[in-house]
Write a protein that holds these residues in place. Structure first.
Motif, PDB file in Angstrom:
ATOM      1  N   SER A  58      -5.474  -4.240  -3.515  1.00  0.00           N
ATOM      2  CA  SER A  58      -3.924  -4.081  -4.336  1.00  0.00           C
ATOM      3  C   SER A  58      -4.648  -4.321  -5.240  1.00  0.00           C
ATOM      4  O   SER A  58      -3.789  -3.500  -5.813  1.00  0.00           O
ATOM      5  N   ASN A  59      -4.966  -5.410  -5.748  1.00  0.00           N
ATOM      6  CA  ASN A  59      -5.925  -6.205  -6.938  1.00  0.00           C
ATOM      7  C   ASN A  59      -3.843  -6.258  -7.994  1.00  0.00           C
ATOM      8  O   ASN A  59      -4.343  -5.665  -8.722  1.00  0.00           O
ATOM      9  N   GLY A  60      -3.200  -6.136  -7.284  1.00  0.00           N
ATOM     10  CA  GLY A  60      -1.659  -6.450  -8.246  1.00  0.00           C
ATOM     11  C   GLY A  60      -1.405  -4.691  -8.139  1.00  0.00           C
ATOM     12  O   GLY A  60      -0.570  -4.575  -8.918  1.00  0.00           O
ATOM     13  N   LYS A  61      -1.820  -3.783  -8.283  1.00  0.00           N
ATOM     14  CA  LYS A  61      -1.257  -2.161  -8.375  1.00  0.00           C
ATOM     15  C   LYS A  61      -1.219  -2.003  -6.230  1.00  0.00           C
ATOM     16  O   LYS A  61      -2.344  -1.069  -6.532  1.00  0.00           O
ATOM     17  N   PRO A  62       0.276  -1.707  -6.178  1.00  0.00           N
ATOM     18  CA  PRO A  62       0.705  -1.596  -4.836  1.00  0.00           C
ATOM     19  C   PRO A  62      -0.028  -0.551  -4.447  1.00  0.00           C
ATOM     20  O   PRO A  62       0.461   0.132  -3.597  1.00  0.00           O
ATOM     21  N   ILE A  63       0.961   0.438  -5.815  1.00  0.00           N
ATOM     22  CA  ILE A  63       1.105   1.894  -5.359  1.00  0.00           C
ATOM     23  C   ILE A  63       0.113   2.647  -6.069  1.00  0.00           C
ATOM     24  O   ILE A  63      -0.184   2.741  -7.421  1.00  0.00           O
ATOM     25  N   SER A  64      -0.531   3.969  -5.933  1.00  0.00           N
ATOM     26  CA  SER A  64      -1.337   4.731  -6.316  1.00  0.00           C
ATOM     27  C   SER A  64      -0.810   6.387  -6.326  1.00  0.00           C
ATOM     28  O   SER A  64      -0.007   6.783  -5.981  1.00  0.00           O
ATOM     29  N   ILE A  65      -0.691   6.300  -7.528  1.00  0.00           N
ATOM     30  CA  ILE A  65      -0.162   7.782  -7.894  1.00  0.00           C
ATOM     31  C   ILE A  65      -0.982   9.314  -7.936  1.00  0.00           C
ATOM     32  O   ILE A  65      -2.225   8.298  -8.691  1.00  0.00           O
ATOM     33  N   ILE A  66      -1.022   9.982  -7.417  1.00  0.00           N
ATOM     34  CA  ILE A  66      -1.428  11.292  -7.547  1.00  0.00           C
ATOM     35  C   ILE A  66      -1.088  12.009  -8.277  1.00  0.00           C
ATOM     36  O   ILE A  66      -0.634  13.351  -7.419  1.00  0.00           O
ATOM     37  N   ASP A  67      -1.356  12.726  -8.767  1.00  0.00           N
ATOM     38  CA  ASP A  67      -0.949  13.890 -10.253  1.00  0.00           C
ATOM     39  C   ASP A  67      -1.300  15.002  -9.130  1.00  0.00           C
ATOM     40  O   ASP A  67      -2.456  14.814  -9.750  1.00  0.00           O
ATOM     41  N   VAL A  68      -1.070  15.839  -8.803  1.00  0.00           N
ATOM     42  CA  VAL A  68      -1.730  16.931  -8.100  1.00  0.00           C
ATOM     43  C   VAL A  68      -1.490  18.651  -9.122  1.00  0.00           C
ATOM     44  O   VAL A  68      -1.500  19.547  -8.665  1.00  0.00           O
ATOM     45  N   SER A  69      -0.508  18.382 -10.359  1.00  0.00           N
ATOM     46  CA  SER A  69      -0.526  19.196 -11.445  1.00  0.00           C
ATOM     47  C   SER A  69      -0.798  19.725 -11.453  1.00  0.00           C
ATOM     48  O   SER A  69      -0.946  20.928 -12.213  1.00  0.00           O
ATOM     49  N   HIS A  74       0.454  -1.326  -0.089  1.00  0.00           N
ATOM     50  CA  HIS A  74      -0.227   0.081  -0.150  1.00  0.00           C
ATOM     51  C   HIS A  74       0.761   1.050  -0.312  1.00  0.00           C
ATOM     52  O   HIS A  74       1.088   1.574   1.015  1.00  0.00           O
ATOM     53  N   ILE A  75       1.444   2.028  -0.921  1.00  0.00           N
ATOM     54  CA  ILE A  75       2.024   2.790  -1.140  1.00  0.00           C
ATOM     55  C   ILE A  75       1.149   4.116  -1.662  1.00  0.00           C
ATOM     56  O   ILE A  75       1.008   3.956  -2.649  1.00  0.00           O
ATOM     57  N   VAL A  76       1.486   5.016  -1.621  1.00  0.00           N
ATOM     58  CA  VAL A  76       0.456   6.285  -2.231  1.00  0.00           C
ATOM     59  C   VAL A  76       1.715   7.449  -2.590  1.00  0.00           C
ATOM     60  O   VAL A  76       2.154   7.653  -1.656  1.00  0.00           O
ATOM     61  N   MET A  77       1.773   7.706  -3.428  1.00  0.00           N
ATOM     62  CA  MET A  77       2.912   9.083  -3.971  1.00  0.00           C
ATOM     63  C   MET A  77       1.905  10.158  -4.120  1.00  0.00           C
ATOM     64  O   MET A  77       1.230  10.029  -5.311  1.00  0.00           O
ATOM     65  N   VAL A  78       2.231  11.157  -3.533  1.00  0.00           N
ATOM     66  CA  VAL A  78       2.055  12.551  -4.270  1.00  0.00           C
ATOM     67  C   VAL A  78       3.073  12.669  -5.563  1.00  0.00           C
ATOM     68  O   VAL A  78       3.800  12.737  -4.897  1.00  0.00           O
ATOM     69  N   ASP A  79       2.331  13.244  -6.641  1.00  0.00           N
ATOM     70  CA  ASP A  79       3.562  13.338  -7.194  1.00  0.00           C
ATOM     71  C   ASP A  79       2.913  15.450  -8.236  1.00  0.00           C
ATOM     72  O   ASP A  79       2.271  15.534  -9.063  1.00  0.00           O
ATOM     73  N   PRO A  80       3.669  15.994  -7.232  1.00  0.00           N
ATOM     74  CA  PRO A  80       3.978  17.617  -7.780  1.00  0.00           C
ATOM     75  C   PRO A  80       3.521  17.742  -9.238  1.00  0.00           C
ATOM     76  O   PRO A  80       3.582  18.642  -9.968  1.00  0.00           O
ATOM     77  N   HIS A  81       4.602  16.965  -9.905  1.00  0.00           N
ATOM     78  CA  HIS A  81       4.437  17.680 -11.968  1.00  0.00           C
ATOM     79  C   HIS A  81       4.083  16.573 -12.325  1.00  0.00           C
ATOM     80  O   HIS A  81       4.173  16.663 -13.867  1.00  0.00           O
ATOM     81  N   GLY A  82       3.485  15.861 -11.700  1.00  0.00           N
ATOM     82  CA  GLY A  82       2.928  14.491 -12.924  1.00  0.00           C
ATOM     83  C   GLY A  82       3.557  13.531 -13.940  1.00  0.00           C
ATOM     84  O   GLY A  82       3.858  14.025 -15.018  1.00  0.00           O
ATOM     85  N   GLU A  83       5.043  13.086 -13.263  1.00  0.00           N
ATOM     86  CA  GLU A  83       6.112  12.124 -13.536  1.00  0.00           C
ATOM     87  C   GLU A  83       5.694  11.221 -13.330  1.00  0.00           C
ATOM     88  O   GLU A  83       6.573  10.683 -14.520  1.00  0.00           O
ATOM     89  N   TYR A  84       5.206  10.482 -12.296  1.00  0.00           N
ATOM     90  CA  TYR A  84       5.080   9.337 -12.297  1.00  0.00           C
ATOM     91  C   TYR A  84       4.119   8.579 -13.470  1.00  0.00           C
ATOM     92  O   TYR A  84       4.384   6.902 -13.133  1.00  0.00           O
ATOM     93  N   SER A  85       3.020   9.092 -13.888  1.00  0.00           N
ATOM     94  CA  SER A  85       2.401   8.246 -14.011  1.00  0.00           C
ATOM     95  C   SER A  85       2.937   7.480 -15.063  1.00  0.00           C
ATOM     96  O   SER A  85       2.596   6.325 -15.766  1.00  0.00           O
ATOM     97  N   ALA A  86       4.258   8.122 -16.073  1.00  0.00           N
ATOM     98  CA  ALA A  86       4.603   7.405 -16.881  1.00  0.00           C
ATOM     99  C   ALA A  86       5.335   5.968 -16.464  1.00  0.00           C
ATOM    100  O   ALA A  86       4.864   4.824 -17.202  1.00  0.00           O
ATOM    101  N   ALA A  87       5.637   6.101 -15.025  1.00  0.00           N
ATOM    102  CA  ALA A  87       6.675   4.892 -14.751  1.00  0.00           C
ATOM    103  C   ALA A  87       5.711   3.974 -14.058  1.00  0.00           C
ATOM    104  O   ALA A  87       6.470   2.796 -14.090  1.00  0.00           O
ATOM    105  N   PHE A  88       4.049   4.400 -13.488  1.00  0.00           N
ATOM    106  CA  PHE A  88       4.107   3.044 -13.393  1.00  0.00           C
ATOM    107  C   PHE A  88       2.689   2.973 -13.881  1.00  0.00           C
ATOM    108  O   PHE A  88       1.985   2.272 -13.434  1.00  0.00           O
TER     109      PHE A  88
END
Ligand SMILES: Nc1ncnc2c1ncn2[C@@H]1O[C@H](COP(=O)(O)OP(=O)(O)OP(=O)(O)O)[C@@H](O)[C@H]1O
Ligand SMILES: [Mg+2]
Length: 573
Positions: free
Chosen positions: A374-385, A223-237
């Motif tokens: 998690s359904n196999g997606k343990p990380i949520s990327i929250i793009d706040v850009s 269970h990982i929550v990531m705050v992504d201020p620049h909208g970079e991480y969606s591409a990675a996950f």
């Protein structure tokens, strides 16, 4: 005959007339009992212990000997004696490992280098092979002055860095070797928070993605929550992450607590601010208590996440204003009502203040954001850009507080620890020097202090550690530092690091891109690691633009502009 032992040591006088020298044969492989080992594990004598003083001990190094070793085929031995490299000293049946912090030439004898060392830990000696095994942090027995100092070989390093059976993720190669893997102990690292630091462009985001990918592989039901201020991480996950931005976040406004409500609804300053907040508190409580859910709650508080209608809130404010006798000022009521109506009408705020968000979606929202399950997606990327900048901090506050509150209110339930990762952490937990108190800083500081007890782990990523609130960095048990160019930042990191790692820290300004120093709970001893290359499809979208290439291209400008202007005007919708 034990050659190593037959050295002359400086006289006990504090001002030696002749500096210590090594009177041993020039043969690189010494004989004698200490060297009764396999060739690959031969000992390389480089100096002597001079002084033992708690953490700040001194050794001498033979400059000529170091020079001879420079061409050694083992890179660890070749860099023997360098600042940041390691040496070993035998104490009875154990080997002590120390890292070299500083070097200077002896005043009298220019063939001798005086070096300050920090002890890292000790390991046992395998009787037959002389190998170090069972390495552990800390020192139980110090060597006496005059003890021989040896270069550390790659096979020693392998033993020292060999990750034990604790769950770990391998992230790169230990400097200066080409094949020894550097690993992070996941439980120790997450148990006490971690910080990932580095000047801009040194590879922080990519390293964060690398580490998180490895953790996700290890824990597909995490269970990982990531705050992504620049909208970079969606591409990675793309494949293993749940991706959220303003279009699908749907974060209900009523989940804000009172302090967060004040940050978005109260626009005044000074005395007025208090006045407006008091009115808001009263009206908000009334609005919340209109919900049927409130009936089952004995004593409703203004912080309780009970859904209410924004129109109810504005109506209540209006009614309260109507009750005023003429002498009283109605401006605070007008201000509040005006602001709420403005937020409701502005499409940029729809992800939070839309009329659609009034249903009781709390459990669903938490489930999707915290990945429960998690359904196999343990990380949520929250793009706040895409979040309007005036409320970004509040949005991050709500998210981090939900993590903490969930942990607190689920204490009697099967535990689901959560890792909250925050990029550009200096924006959200700024030091007093930089910004005033805010809801997000309050909650993140609280998580830094107490989160561990409730199974909430914090991962802070920042390029400006000196702008972080005081004390937050020292709450991070593991510090991963990439190159830091600024003196102030370096000093800050040094202060937060454990004593034994200080020598290592001096190499922080000299690190190459993609190299880092890791110390603290997540590693058995401080290590310098060259991080692995991350596959392109797992990297954050932070590639530097290639001006020289892109400026060769042309075509389609009219269409590009039309699309851009349309998006611009409709604010992303
Ligand atoms: N481990 C790695 N594997 C592959 N490429 C990497 C790696 N580390 C860094 N890079 C490359 O280096 C560049 C800079 O990395 P990155 O964006 O992660 O730096 P940063 O420290 O986050 O910068 P900023 O402070 O601007 O956010 C990127 O183009 C990235 O692709
Ligand atoms: Mg970055």
């Amino acid at each position: 005959m034990d050659n190593i032992g037959s050295h002359s040591f400086p006289p006990a006088s504090t001002e030696p007339t002749s500096a210590p020298t090594l009177q041993q044969p020039t043969s690189p492989e010494p004989s004698g009992p200490a060297a009764a080992t396999t060739a690959s594990n031969a000992l390389h004598h480089v100096g002597f212990v001079m002084e033992i003083a708690g953490s700040g001990s001194q050794i001498t190094l033979d400059a000529a000997r170091l020079k001879e070793l420079v061409t050694h085929r083992d890179p660890s031995i070749a860099m023997a004696g360098q600042v940041g490299s390691q040496i070993k000293i035998r104490v009875g049946g154990t080997w002590l490992l120390a890292s070299i912090r500083t070097q200077r030439m002896h005043e009298k004898d220019h063939g001798v280098i005086m070096a300050a060392v920090d002890f890292l830990g000790e390991g046992d000696e395998e009787k037959l092979t002389g190998k170090i095994f069972n390495f552990r942090r800390g020192v139980t027995r110090y060597p006496v002055p005059g003890s021989e100092v040896y270069a550390v070989s790659s096979s020693d390093m392998k033993q020292v860095y060999a990750a034990d059976s604790r769950p770990h993720v391998e992230i790169g190669t230990v400097f200066p070797t080409k094949d020894i893997r550097g690993a992070l102990y996941v439980d120790a690292m997450l148990g006490k928070h971690f910080a990932l630091l580095g000047s801009t462009g040194t590879g922080k985001s990519t390293s964060a993605a690398l580490i998180l990918h490895k953790i996700c592989e290890l824990a597909p039901e995490g269970h990982i929550v990531m705050v992504d201020p620049h909208g970079e991480y969606s591409a990675a996950f793309k494949t293993n992450g749940a991706l959220f931005d303003v279009n699908n976040l749907a974060m209900p406004y009523w989940m804000m607590n009172f302090a967060e409500h004040c940050e978005v609804f109260v626009t005044s300053n000074g005395d007025d601010k208090q006045l407006d907040s008091d009115i808001l508190a009263k009206c908000l409580l009334k609005a919340r208590s209109k919900n049927r859910l409130a009936e089952s709650i004995g004593k409703l508080t203004v912080d309780a996440p009970i859904p209410y209608l924004l129109s109810d809130l504005t109506n209540i404010i209006q009614t309260e204003m109507g009750k005023l006798d003429k002498a009283t000022n109605s401006a605070p009521y007008m201000r509040l009502k005006g602001k709420i109506e403005e937020l409701k009408a502005d499409p940029r705020y729809n992800f939070m203040f839309s009329g659609m968000l009034v249903g009781d979606t709390m459990a669903d929202f938490i489930a999707k954001i915290f990945r429960l399950p998690s359904n196999g997606k343990p990380i949520s990327i929250i793009d706040v850009s895409g979040v309007p900048s005036d409320i970004t901090a509040t949005v991050v506050a709500v998210l981090s507080r939900l993590v903490f509150d969930y942990a607190i209110w689920s204490r009697n339930e099967p535990q689901r620890p959560i890792l909250f990762v925050c990029e550009e952490a200096h924006r959200y937990i700024p030091s007093d020097r930089v910004a005033k108190d805010s809801a997000v800083r309050t909650i993140l500081e609280r998580i830094a202090k107490e989160g561990r007890k409730y199974g909430v782990s914090l991962g802070l990523i920042t390029q400006r550690p000196s702008d972080l609130a005081e004390g937050v960095l020292s709450q991070c048990g593991t510090i991963i530092s990439m190159r830091l160019n600024n003196d102030r930042d370096q000093a800050f990191v040094r202060a937060a690091m454990p004593e034994g790692a200080r020598g290592f820290l001096d190499s922080i300004p000299a690190l190459r891109n993609r190299e880092c120093i890791i110390c603290g709970e997540g590693v058995s001893i401080p290590i310098r690691v060259a991080l692995d290359t991350l596959e392109e499809n797992k990297r954050p979208a932070s590639e530097d633009p290639l001006f020289s290439e892109l400026w060769q291209e042309t075509g389609g400008e009219a269409e590009i502009l039309e699309r851009v202007v349309r998006r611009w005007r409709s604010q992303g919708r």
